[in-house]
Design a protein around this motif. Structure first.
Motif, PDB file in Angstrom:
ATOM      1  N   LEU A  93      34.335  64.700  23.972  1.00 20.64           N
ATOM      2  CA  LEU A  93      33.015  65.214  25.011  1.00 20.64           C
ATOM      3  C   LEU A  93      34.087  66.308  25.598  1.00 20.64           C
ATOM      4  N   ALA A  94      33.935  66.725  25.875  1.00 24.11           N
ATOM      5  CA  ALA A  94      34.039  68.731  26.121  1.00 24.11           C
ATOM      6  C   ALA A  94      33.740  68.764  27.533  1.00 24.11           C
ATOM      7  N   VAL A  95      34.764  68.797  28.803  1.00 25.29           N
ATOM      8  CA  VAL A  95      34.330  68.595  30.075  1.00 25.29           C
ATOM      9  C   VAL A  95      34.169  69.960  30.085  1.00 25.29           C
ATOM     10  N   GLY A  96      33.791  70.786  30.885  1.00 20.16           N
ATOM     11  CA  GLY A  96      34.359  72.333  31.845  1.00 20.16           C
ATOM     12  C   GLY A  96      33.795  72.333  33.068  1.00 20.16           C
ATOM     13  N   LEU A  97      34.940  72.802  34.437  1.00 17.80           N
ATOM     14  CA  LEU A  97      34.557  72.415  35.288  1.00 17.80           C
ATOM     15  C   LEU A  97      35.573  73.681  35.808  1.00 17.80           C
ATOM     16  N   ILE A  98      34.780  74.219  37.153  1.00 15.42           N
ATOM     17  CA  ILE A  98      35.638  75.289  38.402  1.00 15.42           C
ATOM     18  C   ILE A  98      36.443  74.601  38.914  1.00 15.42           C
ATOM     19  N   PRO A  99      37.657  75.641  39.540  1.00 12.34           N
ATOM     20  CA  PRO A  99      38.694  74.941  39.858  1.00 12.34           C
ATOM     21  C   PRO A  99      38.470  73.628  41.978  1.00 12.34           C
ATOM     22  N   THR A 100      37.371  74.337  42.060  1.00 12.42           N
ATOM     23  CA  THR A 100      36.744  73.930  43.312  1.00 12.42           C
ATOM     24  C   THR A 100      35.527  72.748  43.018  1.00 12.42           C
TER      25      THR A 100
END
Length: 306
Positions: A93-100
Motif C-alpha cells: 500500500l503506497a500512501v502519499g500526503l501533503i505535509p499539512t
C-alpha cells in the motif's frame, strides 16, 4: 525470462552495485551475477556497464528497467488479488500526503490498518498535491491526501472531499502582529514571507488570494515542509500562512493570527478507480470511505468548482 532475474536487475539498478544488490536479495553475488548474465544473453544486449569502480545501466538497460518494474508490480498485484479472493489482504500500500494534511489522523489510520491487515507493506511518502495526483494516475501511489485551492479539483482520479479550511497567519511570539486578534492580507503583504515552492498547490492558495486582492508580497524563503516554515518563523525571519486545522501540530514557539480575508483550501483523498488494489480498498474502508460512492473527474473536464 524469470521474475527473479527482473528483481535482480532492479536491485542492481537501484543500488549501483552487484554486491549491495545481492545483499538486498539475500543471495550470493555469484548467483545474482550469473542470472543477470543469463538474462543478457537471452536479450542479446548488455544491461549494465561494469568497471572496477562503478556499475551503471547501459542504454539497453535503461530501456529495459521500466518494463521490468511494471512486470514485478503486475506479478505482485496478481498475487494480492488471489489472496483477496480467498479472504486475505496482503501486498503493498503506497500512501502519499501533503505535509499539512489535517483532515485525517494518518498515523492513527495506519495503526488501525496494520492491526487489521498485518501482511500489507506500507510505503508512506510526502509530496506536493499536483505531483501526488500524477502519481495516483500513474499507479505508483495507491491513495493520496491533498490540499488544493477552492478553484481547483483533482482530475483523472476518484475523489472524496474531506474538509474545507481557511489559512491563518503564523508569526514569531515577539512580532508586532502577535497580539492582534485579526489581520488583513493588505497588512500581511508588507511582511517578508516563507512559503511552499512557487507553482505548488500549497503556494497557490496564498498566491491566488493576494493576487485577487491586487497585492504582491515578498516570499524570501521557499521550503517544502510545514515544520520548517515554522522554524523560519520562530526566530522572526519571516511570517507564513498555514491551514488553521494544522495549527495544533505547530511548535509552541510561534503564534497564529486570524486573517479576515484569508484564502481557503479543500482537503481531498484520491485514488485510482481503475487500478484500485485490495490493500487500497481495505485502507479506504478503514477511513470509512465507500470506494464506489465518489466523484471521478476525467482528464479534459473543467477543474473549477461552483
Amino acid at each position: 525470462m524469470e521474475l527473479q532475474q527482473l528483481r535482480y536487475v532492479v536491485a542492481v539498478a537501484e543500488t549501483n552495485s552487484f554486491t549491495r544488490a545481492a545483499e538486498r536479495c539475500l543471495v550470493v553475488q555469484s548467483a545474482l551475477s550469473h542470472q543477470i548474465a543469463k538474462l543478457e544473453r537471452e536479450l542479446g544486449a548488455r544491461l549494465f556497464e561494469r568497471t572496477s569502480r562503478r556499475v551503471r545501466l547501459t542504454p539497453a538497460g535503461a530501456a529495459f528497467l521500466p518494463a521490468a518494474r511494471q512486470c514485478l508490480e503486475a506479478a505482485e498485484r496478481a498475487a494480492a488479488e488471489v489472496a483477496a479472493a480467498v479472504g486475505e489482504v496482503r501486498g503493498r500500500l503506497a500512501v502519499g500526503l501533503i505535509p499539512t494534511v489535517a483532515a485525517v489522523d494518518i498515523p492513527g489510520a495506519l495503526r488501525d490498518f496494520r492491526r487489521r491487515y498485518p501482511r500489507v507493506r506500507v510505503n508512506l511518502g510526502v509530496g506536493a498535491s499536483d505531483d501526488l495526483v500524477e502519481q495516483v494516475r500513474e499507479g505508483t501511489v495507491d491513495v493520496a491526501f491533498l490540499g488544493l485551492p477552492t478553484t481547483a479539483h483533482p482530475r483523472g482520479v476518484a475523489v472524496r472531499e474531506l474538509a474545507r479550511d481557511r489559512l491563518v497567519a503564523v508569526v514569531a511570539p515577539d512580532h508586532p502582529l502577535a497580539g492582534r486578534p485579526v489581520v488583513t492580507l493588505r497588512r500581511l503583504a508588507t511582511e517578508v514571507f516563507a512559503d511552499m515552492p512557487a507553482g505548488t498547490a500549497g503556494r497557490a492558495q496564498s498566491d491566488l488570494a493576494f493576487a485577487a486582492a491586487g497585492l504582491t508580497r515578498d516570499v524570501a524563503f521557499e521550503v517544502t515542509t510545514a515544520d520548517y516554515l515554522a522554524r523560519l518563523v520562530a526566530p522572526g525571519l519571516a511570517v507564513a500562512m498555514l491551514p488553521s486545522a494544522y495549527v495544533p501540530q505547530l511548535p509552541h514557539d510561534v503564534v497564529t493570527v486570524e486573517v479576515s480575508d484569508a484564502p481557503a483550501r479543500v482537503e481531498y483523498v484520491i485514488w485510482s478507480r481503475a487500478t484500485r488494489t485490495p490493500a487500497a480498498a481495505a485502507f479506504l474502508d478503514v477511513l470509512g470511505i465507500a470506494a464506489e460512492d465518489v466523484e471521478t473527474v476525467e482528464e479534459g473536464q473543467p477543474t473549477d468548482r461552483g
